[in-house]
Write an enzyme that holds these catalytic residues in place. Structure first.
Site, PDB file in Angstrom:
ATOM      1  N   HIS A  70       0.845  -1.186   0.000  1.00  0.00           N
ATOM      2  CA  HIS A  70       0.000   0.000   0.000  1.00  0.00           C
ATOM      3  C   HIS A  70       0.887   1.245   0.000  1.00  0.00           C
ATOM      4  O   HIS A  70       2.107   1.137   0.163  1.00  0.00           O
ATOM      5  CB  HIS A  70      -0.948   0.009   1.215  1.00  0.00           C
ATOM      6  CG  HIS A  70      -0.274   0.001   2.544  1.00  0.00           C
ATOM      7  ND1 HIS A  70      -0.372  -1.033   3.451  1.00  0.00           N
ATOM      8  CD2 HIS A  70       0.539   0.912   3.134  1.00  0.00           C
ATOM      9  CE1 HIS A  70       0.331  -0.752   4.525  1.00  0.00           C
ATOM     10  NE2 HIS A  70       0.908   0.417   4.356  1.00  0.00           N
TER      11      HIS A  70
HETATM   12  P1  TYD Z   1      -1.985  -2.860   7.466  1.00  0.00           P
HETATM   13  O1  TYD Z   1      -1.461  -1.501   7.518  1.00  0.00           O
HETATM   14  O2  TYD Z   1      -2.925  -3.213   6.349  1.00  0.00           O
HETATM   15  O3  TYD Z   1      -0.786  -3.906   7.482  1.00  0.00           O
HETATM   16  P2  TYD Z   1       0.069  -4.524   6.278  1.00  0.00           P
HETATM   17  O4  TYD Z   1       0.009  -3.554   5.158  1.00  0.00           O
HETATM   18  O5  TYD Z   1       1.421  -4.701   6.855  1.00  0.00           O
HETATM   19  O6  TYD Z   1      -0.509  -5.843   5.927  1.00  0.00           O
HETATM   20  O7  TYD Z   1      -2.688  -3.185   8.845  1.00  0.00           O
HETATM   21  C1  TYD Z   1      -3.176  -4.477   9.186  1.00  0.00           C
HETATM   22  C2  TYD Z   1      -4.376  -4.316  10.101  1.00  0.00           C
HETATM   23  O8  TYD Z   1      -4.001  -3.651  11.311  1.00  0.00           O
HETATM   24  C3  TYD Z   1      -5.489  -3.496   9.475  1.00  0.00           C
HETATM   25  O9  TYD Z   1      -6.707  -4.141   9.805  1.00  0.00           O
HETATM   26  C4  TYD Z   1      -5.435  -2.172  10.181  1.00  0.00           C
HETATM   27  C5  TYD Z   1      -4.796  -2.493  11.512  1.00  0.00           C
HETATM   28  N1  TYD Z   1      -3.927  -1.389  11.986  1.00  0.00           N
HETATM   29  C6  TYD Z   1      -4.359  -0.603  13.040  1.00  0.00           C
HETATM   30  O10 TYD Z   1      -5.467  -0.788  13.589  1.00  0.00           O
HETATM   31  N2  TYD Z   1      -3.543   0.403  13.477  1.00  0.00           N
HETATM   32  C7  TYD Z   1      -2.340   0.643  12.914  1.00  0.00           C
HETATM   33  O11 TYD Z   1      -1.606   1.575  13.356  1.00  0.00           O
HETATM   34  C8  TYD Z   1      -1.897  -0.174  11.808  1.00  0.00           C
HETATM   35  C9  TYD Z   1      -0.587   0.060  11.139  1.00  0.00           C
HETATM   36  C10 TYD Z   1      -2.730  -1.183  11.387  1.00  0.00           C
END
Ligand code: TYD
Length: 138
Positions: free
Chosen positions: A56
């Site tokens: 992302h």
């Molecule tokens: P995401 O940023 O999509 O992780 P990655 O790109 O590494 O797979 O986040 C994964 C999940 O965690 C998503 O449901 C959102 C949640 N999240 C939070 O609640 N707070 C945060 O600060 C972050 C980074 C993620």
């Protein structure tokens, strides 16, 4: 930061304080080590071998990513150029400006990815679709 480039992102060598036989200590300070204030910290761990994370971009968020244990690969993409960094030293951080697509993979076993972020969590700041990202960068 729609026009940001992967060349705006850099490896930052962090302060290392070595104590004889007692190990090392590394410091990150707001607006000194990194050009932003840290508002949020999170970390990734227990990532199975072969999995990738990230995938992302953010519109406003600046980040410093560190391998505080083990290692992994970070691929940055500004829509034109891709750059790949291997992070496997706890005294190095990858500074990522807003508007960059990033993918983390090749996690070693026991790797811990620490992320220092300039803003609180805001889903509206994410671009999660690659084609939308490419359109955004035009
Ligand atoms: P995401 O940023 O999509 O992780 P990655 O790109 O590494 O797979 O986040 C994964 C999940 O965690 C998503 O449901 C959102 C949640 N999240 C939070 O609640 N707070 C945060 O600060 C972050 C980074 C993620």
């Amino acid at each position: 930061m729609k026009k940001s480039s992967v060349y705006d992102c850099t490896i930052i060598d962090l302060d290392r304080h070595h104590s004889n036989r007692k190990g090392n200590l590394t410091v990150v300070e707001n607006n000194k080590t990194i050009p932003f204030d840290v508002k949020r910290t999170y970390y990734l761990y227990d990532v199975p071998g072969g999995e990738s994370r990230g995938g992302h971009a953010h519109k406003e968020l600046s980040q410093l990513i560190m391998a505080v244990s083990g290692g992994f690969t970070v691929t940055l993409d500004d829509g034109i150029v891709k750059r790949t960094f291997t992070l496997n030293r706890p005294y190095q951080g990858l500074y990522i400006v807003p508007g960059i697509w990033r993918i983390l993979d090749d996690f070693s076993s026991g790797a811990v990815c620490l992320v220092l972020a300039s803003h609180g969590y805001d889903e509206a700041d994410y671009i999660r679709d690659y084609n939308t990202f490419i359109e955004y960068k035009k």
